[in-house]
Design an enzyme around this catalytic site. Structure first.
Site, short mmCIF file in Angstrom:
data_model
loop_
_atom_site.label_atom_id
_atom_site.label_comp_id
_atom_site.label_asym_id
_atom_site.label_seq_id
_atom_site.Cartn_x
_atom_site.Cartn_y
_atom_site.Cartn_z
N SER A 1 0.84 -1.20 0.00
CA SER A 1 0.00 0.00 0.00
C SER A 1 0.88 1.25 0.00
CB SER A 1 -0.92 -0.08 1.23
OG SER A 1 -2.06 0.72 1.07
N ARG B 1 -12.10 6.38 9.39
CA ARG B 1 -11.51 5.05 9.46
C ARG B 1 -12.45 4.01 8.85
NH1 ARG B 1 -7.18 1.82 9.24
NH2 ARG B 1 -7.23 0.11 10.72
N ASP C 1 -8.36 -6.92 -4.84
CA ASP C 1 -8.03 -5.58 -4.32
C ASP C 1 -8.63 -4.54 -5.25
OD1 ASP C 1 -6.89 -3.24 -3.41
OD2 ASP C 1 -4.82 -3.99 -3.39
N HIS D 1 -7.80 -5.57 -0.56
CA HIS D 1 -6.52 -4.90 -0.33
C HIS D 1 -5.78 -5.51 0.87
CE1 HIS D 1 -3.60 -1.71 -0.50
NE2 HIS D 1 -3.90 -1.31 0.72
N ASP D 2 -6.52 -5.90 1.88
CA ASP D 2 -5.92 -6.49 3.07
C ASP D 2 -5.18 -7.79 2.81
OD1 ASP D 2 -6.37 -4.66 5.04
OD2 ASP D 2 -8.25 -5.54 5.73
#
Lengths: 400, 400
Positions: free
Chosen positions: B163, B232, B328, B361-362
């Site tokens: 990232s 967040r 992602d 993405h994680d």
């Protein structure tokens, strides 16, 4: 969803023209899915075109999250007034042809554009605020049946809608199968996904976080416009595709040739666009209605309480046109296809179209030309089919 | 990004063990891309493993938006303490093998975990607050070069990150080509897209909308935790795929067997999860740092000011491993491939891998086993190659 672009200075000769918002006061209790009851309620609605003598040509259009009853036309002669939210689709010779059909649209229960919602007076005369009960798509549809009764319509030729409007159309076909001939289900899902719920919840959190929200009781003070604007921005980004954002804004700067390196004021055009969308929205929408309607979206799962989607759809008798858009990542092509597959499993008359379009979820409002051919053509076919069935019926009756 | 799961009660024998955060005070001005200058600055950092005599085995790991210098190990003997954010990847025999490599990670400039950022004291002793200048990925990397100098390292064996960490690694290879042998570029993009900017901007809007933010000067009062929590949540949802949300939560209710029809309190598990992510985050992160770092992300476009991505990468000399993840949607496979294609156009040594993984993405934090084979294996190969080149060099020198 985007409003239409700037209206041509000469009004479209195919416009429905100047229209009037009407109000139906329903003095009957509306029992809600939650167990609560609205003792009486009001629906704001508009109609375009004329109901035929047989009362067989009525189409109910259901609006999406931020929509209202004002689908087409203008309220005044002011040349700067923008028309209703789907004006390009509704009018003489348009996708929903008012030369042939009688079009109805009502603001949903829970809304803020004339139908009973959190900002409306409760029986005690004060705004409901935090006392307004949460509603479901089922409740919205049940409220609409009262309006259709009032208009003296036994059976709707079609119920149509995009996004949340399509959910209502589907709910009509399951809850009132004898009252719907055709369903037009555009850019929607038979079941809100986890990601759908997540995006809506974040928007709600933005409203809850605004101290002006005050648990929902803010009508005698300032409205939580900061939180509502953020909620709108979150929603808005889910209506657009990555591609349409790139095409529209790329990384272009807003009023600068070099990066100003600043907070708050927009640096990139896309930031300015989002801020504008937020600011514009809070002028016309109520935060509590946003909470109530996003909850209704999240609750929507037509298969809830049934062993399968197919089992849930068993009561539905209508013909279905289901349209998905390739770049719609809010309500995906796969979700539309799930519905089509389940209906096919029941041998219902169903057509599924995947339109290759770049504008994401908003495509259903933007791709009017494609939609006119597809949806307008489908309505044509269904109308012709209905008429020949009716003629045959008449001949049989006369012959008998 | 998720923190690691509950730590096994018996500490992993491959843990780097108890580690210490170190602080480098750099008493030199740091000129920033914006034109502003930090007269002096501090970097918090950690190291694991040992630097070899040749100082050739150092790997700089760069952290992502919400990360910090604490990559691996524990600060105390407390059995309930969670390890660093990439503990599974850094340790003896792990992906980044501390038996072989000397691992360094520093908190970025603008951060809030020990490096100079908006919450740090300015030269006048009061927190910078609104006076903190906006920074870029380039500035973060320039700050890191001072730390690498202090550690006496001329050339890094690798710069690695996922990232925003990968953006820093790429920037290193372009700005300091002689100082980087290898770049590990994971789950990232060479250019923040319009949609990337849009999501970050909405998070910032949520912070601006919190009256406690007060233009950035809140350190003597309450922090804008409401806005930061919403920011967040927005970020968090972009780190997960639709599929991983469905798998993890579906439409399951939170502590209820029937829908309670309520606002504020979570009804669905995914709502509870998002609220928890927000609440947890505000306990460890500063809202101004969130603003500054998301701005740095948005500013990132390695090709800015160049006719093409390929032209911008011309200075880079490193070998590249580029890894994208199929699910992602924040930093897509296409974006990773753009970088690989541009580097191939320059005949650089580049390997591109698209990993089929479901966690969005994680995935770069979650798919440790896959990554260990791929990234660990790549580092093995590059290390062996480096050693034989060096041996050949020594032989040539001795022979000459």
């Amino acid at each position: 969803m985007p409003t239409n672009g700037a209206r041509p200075k000469l009004r479209d000769h195919r416009s429905v023209g100047v229209v009037k918002r009407q109000i139906a006061h329903i003095d009957q209790p509306l029992p809600l899915r939650s167990g609560a009851t609205l003792e009486s309620f009001t629906l704001a609605y508009e109609t375009y075109g004329s109901l035929n003598a047989e009362r067989s040509n009525a189409i109910l259009i259901c609006h999406a999250l931020s929509g209202d009853a004002h689908v087409a036309g203008y309220y005044t002669d002011d040349p700067d007034e923008r028309p209703g939210w789907w004006d390009e689709a509704v009018g003489p010779g348009k996708m929903f042809d008012t030369n042939r059909f009688f079009i109805i649209c009502s603001n949903v229960i829970g809304g803020c554009q004339g139908s009973t919602g959190p900002s409306s007076p409760a029986p005690d005369g004060k705004p409901y605020g935090s006392r307004f009960p949460l509603v479901t798509i089922e409740d919205m549809v049940r409220a609409q049946t009262h309006l259709i009764d009032l208009l003296g319509i036994e059976r709707l030729f079609a119920v149509a809608g995009g996004s949340m409007g399509a959910m209502q159309a589907l709910q009509w076909s399951v809850d009132y199968p004898a009252r719907v001939r055709t369903v037009l289900f555009l850019a929607a899902t038979p079941r809100s996904s986890t990601q759908n719920i997540a995006f809506n919840e974040i928007g709600r959190q933005a409203i809850y976080a605004d101290p002006r929200w005050n648990g929902g009781d803010y009508y005698d003070g300032e409205a939580p416009v900061g939180g509502l604007a953020v909620a709108r921005m979150i929603g808005h980004i889910t209506y657009m595709s990555e591609h349409s954002l790139e095409t529209k804004f790329a990384r272009r700067l807003q009023n600068h040739t070099e990066l100003p390196y600043q907070l708050v004021k927009p640096e990139y055009q896309v930031e300015s666009y989002l801020q504008y969308q937020g600011e514009k929205f809070v002028q016309r929408f109520d935060a509590n209605s946003y909470l109530v309607i996003t909850k209704a979206l999240d609750y929507f799962d037509i298969s809830e309480g049934h062993p399968s989607l197919q089992a849930a759809l068993e009561p539905a008798q209508a013909s279905f046109l289901i349209v998905s858009f390739s770049s719609d990542w809010l309500y995906t092509a796969e979700q539309g296809l799930d519905l089509a597959t389940a209906l096919e499993g029941l041998n219902r008359d169903v057509k599924y179209h995947l339109i290759h379009a770049d504008f994401g979820h908003d495509s259903f409002l933007v791709e009017v030309e494609l939609m006119t051919n597809l949806v307008g053509g489908y309505l044509d076919t269904m109308w012709t089919q209905y008429q020949s069935e009716r003629d045959a019926q008449v001949r049989r009756t006369q012959g008998g």
